[in-house]
Motif scaffolding. Sequence first.
Motif, PDB file in Angstrom:
ATOM      1  N   ASP A 117       0.795  -1.217   0.000  1.00  0.00           N
ATOM      2  CA  ASP A 117       0.000   0.000   0.000  1.00  0.00           C
ATOM      3  C   ASP A 117       0.829   1.269   0.000  1.00  0.00           C
ATOM      4  O   ASP A 117       0.292   2.356   0.104  1.00  0.00           O
ATOM      5  CB  ASP A 117      -0.973  -0.015   1.167  1.00  0.00           C
ATOM      6  CG  ASP A 117      -2.106  -0.967   0.875  1.00  0.00           C
ATOM      7  OD1 ASP A 117      -3.196  -0.511   0.550  1.00  0.00           O
ATOM      8  OD2 ASP A 117      -1.874  -2.193   0.924  1.00  0.00           O
ATOM      9  N   GLN A 122       4.429  11.467   1.287  1.00  0.00           N
ATOM     10  CA  GLN A 122       3.181  10.842   0.848  1.00  0.00           C
ATOM     11  C   GLN A 122       3.161  10.604  -0.660  1.00  0.00           C
ATOM     12  O   GLN A 122       2.950   9.490  -1.134  1.00  0.00           O
ATOM     13  CB  GLN A 122       2.011  11.732   1.250  1.00  0.00           C
ATOM     14  CG  GLN A 122       0.659  11.173   0.887  1.00  0.00           C
ATOM     15  CD  GLN A 122      -0.026  10.568   2.093  1.00  0.00           C
ATOM     16  OE1 GLN A 122       0.372  10.794   3.229  1.00  0.00           O
ATOM     17  NE2 GLN A 122      -1.060   9.771   1.850  1.00  0.00           N
ATOM     18  N   GLU A 177       3.228   7.188  -3.331  1.00  0.00           N
ATOM     19  CA  GLU A 177       2.000   6.866  -4.053  1.00  0.00           C
ATOM     20  C   GLU A 177       2.071   7.087  -5.557  1.00  0.00           C
ATOM     21  O   GLU A 177       1.552   6.282  -6.327  1.00  0.00           O
ATOM     22  CB  GLU A 177       0.844   7.692  -3.500  1.00  0.00           C
ATOM     23  CG  GLU A 177       0.335   7.118  -2.197  1.00  0.00           C
ATOM     24  CD  GLU A 177      -0.689   8.019  -1.533  1.00  0.00           C
ATOM     25  OE1 GLU A 177      -1.060   9.043  -2.129  1.00  0.00           O
ATOM     26  OE2 GLU A 177      -1.092   7.685  -0.401  1.00  0.00           O
ATOM     27  N   ARG A 215      -3.308   0.949  -6.024  1.00  0.00           N
ATOM     28  CA  ARG A 215      -3.142   0.353  -4.709  1.00  0.00           C
ATOM     29  C   ARG A 215      -3.974  -0.924  -4.555  1.00  0.00           C
ATOM     30  O   ARG A 215      -5.135  -0.958  -4.896  1.00  0.00           O
ATOM     31  CB  ARG A 215      -3.563   1.359  -3.646  1.00  0.00           C
ATOM     32  CG  ARG A 215      -2.921   1.086  -2.346  1.00  0.00           C
ATOM     33  CD  ARG A 215      -2.627   2.282  -1.520  1.00  0.00           C
ATOM     34  NE  ARG A 215      -3.711   3.254  -1.411  1.00  0.00           N
ATOM     35  CZ  ARG A 215      -3.573   4.342  -0.678  1.00  0.00           C
ATOM     36  NH1 ARG A 215      -2.469   4.548  -0.019  1.00  0.00           N
ATOM     37  NH2 ARG A 215      -4.550   5.213  -0.600  1.00  0.00           N
ATOM     38  N   GLY A 216      -3.347  -1.954  -4.062  1.00  0.00           N
ATOM     39  CA  GLY A 216      -4.062  -3.193  -3.811  1.00  0.00           C
ATOM     40  C   GLY A 216      -4.345  -4.008  -5.062  1.00  0.00           C
ATOM     41  O   GLY A 216      -4.897  -5.089  -4.990  1.00  0.00           O
ATOM     42  N   HIS A 217      -4.013  -3.492  -6.227  1.00  0.00           N
ATOM     43  CA  HIS A 217      -4.402  -4.216  -7.430  1.00  0.00           C
ATOM     44  C   HIS A 217      -3.246  -4.516  -8.380  1.00  0.00           C
ATOM     45  O   HIS A 217      -2.930  -5.658  -8.635  1.00  0.00           O
ATOM     46  CB  HIS A 217      -5.493  -3.451  -8.164  1.00  0.00           C
ATOM     47  CG  HIS A 217      -6.164  -4.290  -9.200  1.00  0.00           C
ATOM     48  ND1 HIS A 217      -6.335  -3.873 -10.500  1.00  0.00           N
ATOM     49  CD2 HIS A 217      -6.657  -5.525  -9.130  1.00  0.00           C
ATOM     50  CE1 HIS A 217      -6.927  -4.836 -11.183  1.00  0.00           C
ATOM     51  NE2 HIS A 217      -7.135  -5.838 -10.388  1.00  0.00           N
ATOM     52  N   HIS A 218      -2.610  -3.479  -8.912  1.00  0.00           N
ATOM     53  CA  HIS A 218      -1.475  -3.759  -9.782  1.00  0.00           C
ATOM     54  C   HIS A 218      -0.491  -2.594  -9.831  1.00  0.00           C
ATOM     55  O   HIS A 218      -0.809  -1.478  -9.439  1.00  0.00           O
ATOM     56  CB  HIS A 218      -1.948  -4.132 -11.197  1.00  0.00           C
ATOM     57  CG  HIS A 218      -2.552  -2.979 -11.940  1.00  0.00           C
ATOM     58  ND1 HIS A 218      -3.900  -2.895 -12.214  1.00  0.00           N
ATOM     59  CD2 HIS A 218      -2.003  -1.853 -12.440  1.00  0.00           C
ATOM     60  CE1 HIS A 218      -4.144  -1.770 -12.862  1.00  0.00           C
ATOM     61  NE2 HIS A 218      -3.008  -1.115 -13.004  1.00  0.00           N
ATOM     62  N   ARG A 237       2.333  -1.016 -12.762  1.00  0.00           N
ATOM     63  CA  ARG A 237       2.954  -1.134 -14.080  1.00  0.00           C
ATOM     64  C   ARG A 237       4.263  -0.360 -14.087  1.00  0.00           C
ATOM     65  O   ARG A 237       4.310   0.792 -13.672  1.00  0.00           O
ATOM     66  CB  ARG A 237       2.038  -0.538 -15.147  1.00  0.00           C
ATOM     67  CG  ARG A 237       0.872  -1.403 -15.491  1.00  0.00           C
ATOM     68  CD  ARG A 237       0.127  -0.848 -16.701  1.00  0.00           C
ATOM     69  NE  ARG A 237      -1.281  -1.151 -16.587  1.00  0.00           N
ATOM     70  CZ  ARG A 237      -1.777  -2.375 -16.690  1.00  0.00           C
ATOM     71  NH1 ARG A 237      -0.975  -3.394 -16.914  1.00  0.00           N
ATOM     72  NH2 ARG A 237      -3.065  -2.587 -16.563  1.00  0.00           N
ATOM     73  N   HIS A 291      -0.391   0.205   7.012  1.00  0.00           N
ATOM     74  CA  HIS A 291       0.011   1.060   5.899  1.00  0.00           C
ATOM     75  C   HIS A 291       0.379   2.462   6.353  1.00  0.00           C
ATOM     76  O   HIS A 291       0.835   3.271   5.553  1.00  0.00           O
ATOM     77  CB  HIS A 291      -1.106   1.140   4.858  1.00  0.00           C
ATOM     78  CG  HIS A 291      -1.702  -0.188   4.543  1.00  0.00           C
ATOM     79  ND1 HIS A 291      -0.938  -1.267   4.202  1.00  0.00           N
ATOM     80  CD2 HIS A 291      -2.985  -0.637   4.535  1.00  0.00           C
ATOM     81  CE1 HIS A 291      -1.718  -2.305   3.983  1.00  0.00           C
ATOM     82  NE2 HIS A 291      -2.954  -1.966   4.204  1.00  0.00           N
ATOM     83  N   ARG A 298     -11.844   1.508  -2.379  1.00  0.00           N
ATOM     84  CA  ARG A 298     -12.202   0.148  -2.801  1.00  0.00           C
ATOM     85  C   ARG A 298     -13.712  -0.062  -2.904  1.00  0.00           C
ATOM     86  O   ARG A 298     -14.161  -1.119  -3.332  1.00  0.00           O
ATOM     87  CB  ARG A 298     -11.668  -0.850  -1.764  1.00  0.00           C
ATOM     88  CG  ARG A 298     -10.216  -0.664  -1.467  1.00  0.00           C
ATOM     89  CD  ARG A 298      -9.438  -1.752  -2.092  1.00  0.00           C
ATOM     90  NE  ARG A 298      -8.054  -1.603  -1.753  1.00  0.00           N
ATOM     91  CZ  ARG A 298      -7.287  -2.615  -1.393  1.00  0.00           C
ATOM     92  NH1 ARG A 298      -7.800  -3.830  -1.330  1.00  0.00           N
ATOM     93  NH2 ARG A 298      -6.033  -2.421  -1.130  1.00  0.00           N
ATOM     94  N   PRO A 324     -10.145  -5.608  -6.821  1.00  0.00           N
ATOM     95  CA  PRO A 324      -9.641  -4.706  -5.780  1.00  0.00           C
ATOM     96  C   PRO A 324     -10.773  -4.073  -4.981  1.00  0.00           C
ATOM     97  O   PRO A 324     -10.988  -2.880  -5.042  1.00  0.00           O
ATOM     98  CB  PRO A 324      -8.875  -3.655  -6.574  1.00  0.00           C
ATOM     99  CG  PRO A 324      -9.538  -3.627  -7.896  1.00  0.00           C
ATOM    100  CD  PRO A 324     -10.065  -5.002  -8.158  1.00  0.00           C
TER     101      PRO A 324
END
Lengths: 508, 304
Positions: A38, A176, A180, A196-199, A201, B81, B92, B254
């Motif tokens: 995260d 921050q 991110e 975040r939380g998914h992928h 690239r 986090h 989400r 997600p």
Amino acid sequence: MKRAFVMVLALAILATAAVSAPGQSKDTLTVALVSIIDTLDPHMHFERVGILININMFDSLLHKNAKLEYEPSLATSWKALSDTVWEVKLRKGVKFHNGDTMTAEDVKYSFDRVTEPGKEKKRSPQYGNIRAIKEVRIVNPDTIHIVTDKPFPLLLERLVFFPIVPKQHIEKVGDQAFGESATVGTGPWKLLEYKRGHHIRLEAFDQHWRGKPAFKHLTIRGIPEVATQVAELKTGGVDIIRNVSADLVPDLKAHPQTSISSAPILRTHYVHLDMRTEPFNRKLVRQAANYAIDREAIVQKMMAGLGRVVPTVVHPAVFGYDASVTPYAYDPKKAQALLAQAGYPNGVDITLHSSFVEFRPVFEAITQMLTDVGIRTNARMWDPGPAWNKYFQGEGKATHGYYGSWGYYSVFDADAILHPLYHTEPGGWVGKWYIRVEGLDQLVDQARSTVDQAVRKRTYSQIQRLIKEEAPSIFLFHQFDTLGVSKRVEYQARGDEWLWLFDARPKR
Amino acid sequence: MTALLVRRVIRLLVVCLGVSLVTFSILHASGDPVSLVMPEAPEADRVVLRQALGLDDPLAIQFLRFFGNVATGNFGNSFFHRTPALPLVLERMPATLTLTVLAMALALAVAVPVGIYSAVRRNSLVDHVATVVVFLGQSMPVFWTGIMLILLFAVQWRVLPVSGWESWSAVVLPAITLGTFSAPLLLRIVRSSMLEVVHLDYVRTARAKGVSEWVVILRHALKNAALPLVTVAGLQFGLLLGGAVITESVFAVPGVGRLIVSSIRQLDFPVVQAAVFFLAMIIVAVNFVVDMLYIYLNPQIRVR
């Protein structure tokens, strides 16, 4: 009515037929991890998956190649000037992804960022790794001195994973944003997109000092379910998956699109015995437990051969390993005899605990083998959360012991397992509850307070002979990290569980 | 009407208080998050972190602090986090709601027409087939349905992606998976409540008046049969949110469900609290809508 029903059905079929699975572009490498971190700030997390991602975007001072030998990275050379001062020469002309040139200032800033006192609330979880570093001094633009507060034999190991970040850039965009969206390093890949939380690239960084990786794009996807990861691998949705369990190995080996790559890793399995209470307060019972386990059978039959028996908890690949110490043999008769000699001719009832969910069958096999020789074992499985309360915290309340493993935090030194598991000082890990071995603390301290490797080696030999005799644990085996790899990609699993994707190349 | 609204809003607040109290107690009884945040760190470092996160304070103080914060819309920082918990949850939400709403729509799109047909043509072939399918649909666990659909559509026929959330095609399998979980019950409800009303006097009267069969069924019968359907559909929505937790994991969506699972594993209290709190609010809101629909469908309730 009939018509409406048919129409709904037709629509459903159309919806599925109209779309087709997206094809994989040839210059993209896709890797599946169970989750995506995260924050991309490499100093702000402590998780394995985070490390796997960050090493591809950031460089450290030192690198380890596929054979796990030290290699220059941002440092071109390093030497100890004294017990507590190391001189490190920096590579010239290294660029960050935003075009800035890396300087000694950036290196100093990176260390200060983690070790600087007074920032308790924001303190990096990696602080413990490098807190022995007292100061980083800039000698000239290409040279730094790393000063430790006492001799720190693990320094080079720690420098292999300590990402160097850009000072000016972070001061401009803030912590921050750096974690991110404005993530900038010197590594072989730079950030394109982070969900975040998914992928994530990434794209090959043209100006990297190593040159270009073989794939232009790198996508890292978070897929929690193993079954889904395997399905993605088979259909070409991803190219590399981690932690393939033994039962999946034959399937992936046989599949036309996939292969397996395996490497021995530091993760070492053991059953910690509670030396405070009966029956494991008796050495003979602890030895009996060690004789009772057929380690080889477990490795071959339950782990598809993807493991090796260890003599004690010290792993053959780490500094300090003594090959002359041999593992306990599988000898159930001797186990029974020792148990009788210890005063339990009719056997004894115990309880063992574990929260090591992935290895539940192994845990059950161990408890059965113990039961077979008369150490009748009641097996209890826990979720990780409650388990911490049960046997790692408070007074280490679990009775008789627990089955677990230790990953050495990928540090190839005997200290990385002996101190956390067996040292009994308050700052230690679980040793203080379970371990009662006379003189062990002093030996562990002695080995970590000198940089004279010959002295350390001798001390570790002594420790291994001592713990084999005293048997504070049932010593088991270390496991392999097994990757599932698409046939279109060439990549070899590493002994440190890293995914160093610069080394991956397309096949054909 | 206003009084009813006020009552509903008060109920909503009470439910939220209860939900947070329960989540708080259960989580805090389950272990120490610090050990999970930094598992291989020495005790000294963990003590520092525990203080920084306020985990050393008595439980009552922690709860008061938590509640005071929630009242101002602040769920605190995620332990894991180190960023505010609420944005983690909110970003989400869209995926979870999209999935749940689509699944619900799909379930209704199948359940209502098939249910009506089964009731009207009782013991017909469609009715029998529907009964068998309902039986199967109800006995399949969500994750199993998901994996089977992946094997069939993505691995075998390769018409849909295995997992992900990039394109609309990726939404199809998780929505079907979740819809399959919900459709059987809805279908049964539609069928049985239709069966109850089709033989009532007013339906017979309508038929006798020469109203066409379609109008009789859709306008006269269905409007009354819809009451139990609306109730059950409302309840199902909550269950679907729960089912989304598993579906999201299987299909790597997600959504909030996945966030909750990983946060529970890490004992990341603030994130779990924020997420559960929000899901509870959604369920309460859906119940509110159901109540309002009830009033529309059955004016008698308003009088009571």
